[in-house]
Design a protein around this motif. Structure first.
Motif, PDB file in Angstrom:
ATOM      1  N   GLN A   1      57.167  48.144  21.914  1.00  0.00           N
ATOM      2  CA  GLN A   1      58.192  48.164  22.957  1.00  0.00           C
ATOM      3  C   GLN A   1      57.917  49.281  23.960  1.00  0.00           C
ATOM      4  OE1 GLN A   1      61.728  48.529  20.605  1.00  0.00           O
ATOM      5  NE2 GLN A   1      62.035  46.314  20.475  1.00  0.00           N
ATOM      6  N   ALA A   2      57.512  50.439  23.461  1.00  0.00           N
ATOM      7  CA  ALA A   2      57.218  51.560  24.355  1.00  0.00           C
ATOM      8  C   ALA A   2      56.033  51.227  25.258  1.00  0.00           C
ATOM      9  CB  ALA A   2      56.930  52.823  23.543  1.00  0.00           C
ATOM     10  N   GLU A   3      54.991  50.645  24.698  1.00  0.00           N
ATOM     11  CA  GLU A   3      53.829  50.272  25.497  1.00  0.00           C
ATOM     12  C   GLU A   3      54.174  49.198  26.524  1.00  0.00           C
ATOM     13  OE1 GLU A   3      50.675  51.563  25.737  1.00  0.00           O
ATOM     14  OE2 GLU A   3      51.546  53.163  24.536  1.00  0.00           O
ATOM     15  N   ALA A   4      55.091  48.288  26.180  1.00  0.00           N
ATOM     16  CA  ALA A   4      55.483  47.212  27.093  1.00  0.00           C
ATOM     17  C   ALA A   4      56.145  47.766  28.349  1.00  0.00           C
ATOM     18  CB  ALA A   4      56.416  46.227  26.397  1.00  0.00           C
ATOM     19  N   LEU A   5      56.765  48.941  28.256  1.00  0.00           N
ATOM     20  CA  LEU A   5      57.427  49.524  29.421  1.00  0.00           C
ATOM     21  C   LEU A   5      56.442  49.842  30.534  1.00  0.00           C
ATOM     22  CD1 LEU A   5      60.104  51.844  27.799  1.00  0.00           C
ATOM     23  CD2 LEU A   5      60.434  49.622  28.874  1.00  0.00           C
TER      24      LEU A   5
ATOM     25  N   ARG B   1      62.338  60.299  35.293  1.00  0.00           N
ATOM     26  CA  ARG B   1      62.008  61.009  36.526  1.00  0.00           C
ATOM     27  C   ARG B   1      60.822  60.344  37.198  1.00  0.00           C
ATOM     28  NH1 ARG B   1      58.799  64.167  33.035  1.00  0.00           N
ATOM     29  NH2 ARG B   1      56.967  64.984  34.071  1.00  0.00           N
ATOM     30  N   MET B   2      60.552  60.797  38.427  1.00  0.00           N
ATOM     31  CA  MET B   2      59.458  60.244  39.215  1.00  0.00           C
ATOM     32  C   MET B   2      58.907  61.354  40.108  1.00  0.00           C
ATOM     33  SD  MET B   2      59.729  57.150  42.016  1.00  0.00           S
ATOM     34  CE  MET B   2      61.279  57.768  42.648  1.00  0.00           C
ATOM     35  N   ASP B   3      57.594  61.438  40.181  1.00  0.00           N
ATOM     36  CA  ASP B   3      56.913  62.323  41.126  1.00  0.00           C
ATOM     37  C   ASP B   3      56.160  61.433  42.103  1.00  0.00           C
ATOM     38  OD1 ASP B   3      57.714  64.651  39.711  1.00  0.00           O
ATOM     39  OD2 ASP B   3      56.063  64.376  38.305  1.00  0.00           O
TER      40      ASP B   3
ATOM     41  N   GLY C   1      52.708  57.460  43.184  1.00  0.00           N
ATOM     42  CA  GLY C   1      53.175  58.475  42.263  1.00  0.00           C
ATOM     43  C   GLY C   1      53.168  58.015  40.819  1.00  0.00           C
ATOM     44  N   VAL C   2      54.005  58.668  40.029  1.00  0.00           N
ATOM     45  CA  VAL C   2      54.112  58.387  38.604  1.00  0.00           C
ATOM     46  C   VAL C   2      55.581  58.356  38.230  1.00  0.00           C
ATOM     47  CG1 VAL C   2      53.547  59.207  36.265  1.00  0.00           C
ATOM     48  CG2 VAL C   2      51.926  59.565  38.141  1.00  0.00           C
ATOM     49  N   VAL C   3      55.978  57.312  37.475  1.00  0.00           N
ATOM     50  CA  VAL C   3      57.319  57.262  36.904  1.00  0.00           C
ATOM     51  C   VAL C   3      57.193  57.585  35.423  1.00  0.00           C
ATOM     52  CG1 VAL C   3      58.340  55.678  38.562  1.00  0.00           C
ATOM     53  CG2 VAL C   3      57.166  54.764  36.583  1.00  0.00           C
ATOM     54  N   TYR C   4      58.241  58.196  34.882  1.00  0.00           N
ATOM     55  CA  TYR C   4      58.260  58.606  33.481  1.00  0.00           C
ATOM     56  C   TYR C   4      59.423  57.906  32.786  1.00  0.00           C
ATOM     57  CZ  TYR C   4      55.224  62.238  35.328  1.00  0.00           C
ATOM     58  OH  TYR C   4      54.208  62.915  35.956  1.00  0.00           O
TER      59      TYR C   4
ATOM     60  N   THR D   1      57.683  60.094  25.962  1.00  0.00           N
ATOM     61  CA  THR D   1      57.640  59.700  27.367  1.00  0.00           C
ATOM     62  C   THR D   1      56.404  58.853  27.652  1.00  0.00           C
ATOM     63  OG1 THR D   1      58.797  61.717  27.985  1.00  0.00           O
ATOM     64  CG2 THR D   1      57.626  60.581  29.733  1.00  0.00           C
ATOM     65  N   ILE D   2      56.613  57.753  28.375  1.00  0.00           N
ATOM     66  CA  ILE D   2      55.521  56.877  28.813  1.00  0.00           C
ATOM     67  C   ILE D   2      55.383  57.046  30.327  1.00  0.00           C
ATOM     68  CG2 ILE D   2      54.793  54.469  29.092  1.00  0.00           C
ATOM     69  CD1 ILE D   2      54.688  55.231  26.226  1.00  0.00           C
ATOM     70  N   GLU D   3      54.160  57.232  30.811  1.00  0.00           N
ATOM     71  CA  GLU D   3      53.894  57.380  32.235  1.00  0.00           C
ATOM     72  C   GLU D   3      53.357  56.069  32.809  1.00  0.00           C
ATOM     73  OE1 GLU D   3      51.227  60.603  33.033  1.00  0.00           O
ATOM     74  OE2 GLU D   3      52.308  61.972  31.719  1.00  0.00           O
TER      75      GLU D   3
END
Length: 155
Positions: free
Chosen positions: A30-34, A74-76, A135-138, A145-147
């Protein structure tokens, strides 16, 4: 009789261990699917432009195609106008995205146009801009945390 209790105890422990392992694998999947969430740029609104600052409102759409809720922590990001870097920012307001749903989220960006030429500022004022945001979402998951990187644009 004592041997029977030992055998029953061992069987129960094996069943519990199997449940724990399967639960961990499911959460990991499930985490990887995100990482498969779809991020698009809904729009960038120019709130103000001067020689001292550029004030923008950036709206992103995030679609969660998974069967678990995605929690954006969060997001950078970095903003570009006609391939010229305007500046970088971050967004730190959690957003819950239910399974198979889309959510819009906005962030206000205020930057100093130190590296932006007068020609780019003029283009921004006339609204003839191709915007891009990368950018990157977390995402927060039970396993940490998955990036996910993104690169979106809009004209």
């Amino acid at each position: 009789m004592r041997k029977l209790w030992i055998v029953v105890g061992v069987v129960v422990l094996l069943i519990l261990a199997l449940i724990v392992v399967l639960s961990f694998e499911t959460r990991k999947e499930q985490a990887e699917a995100l990482k498969n969430t779809d991020i698009s740029l809904s729009g960038i609104e120019v709130n103000g432009i001067s020689t001292e600052k550029i004030d923008l409102n950036i709206t992103l759409n995030i679609y969660n195609p998974n069967d678990v809720t995605a929690r954006l922590e969060r997001m950078d990001y970095t903003v570009y106008a006609n391939d010229v870097r305007i500046g970088s920012g971050s967004f730190e307001e959690p957003v819950e995205i239910p399974p198979n749903e889309r959510r819009s989220t906005s962030t206000n960006f205020v930057g100093q146009p130190t590296s932006v030429t007068a020609a780019v500022i003029s283009t921004l004022l006339t609204r003839e801009v191709v915007w891009s945001v990368e950018g990157v979402v977390y995402f927060d998951t039970p396993l940490g945390t998955i990036e996910q990187s993104f690169d979106v644009n809009s004209s």
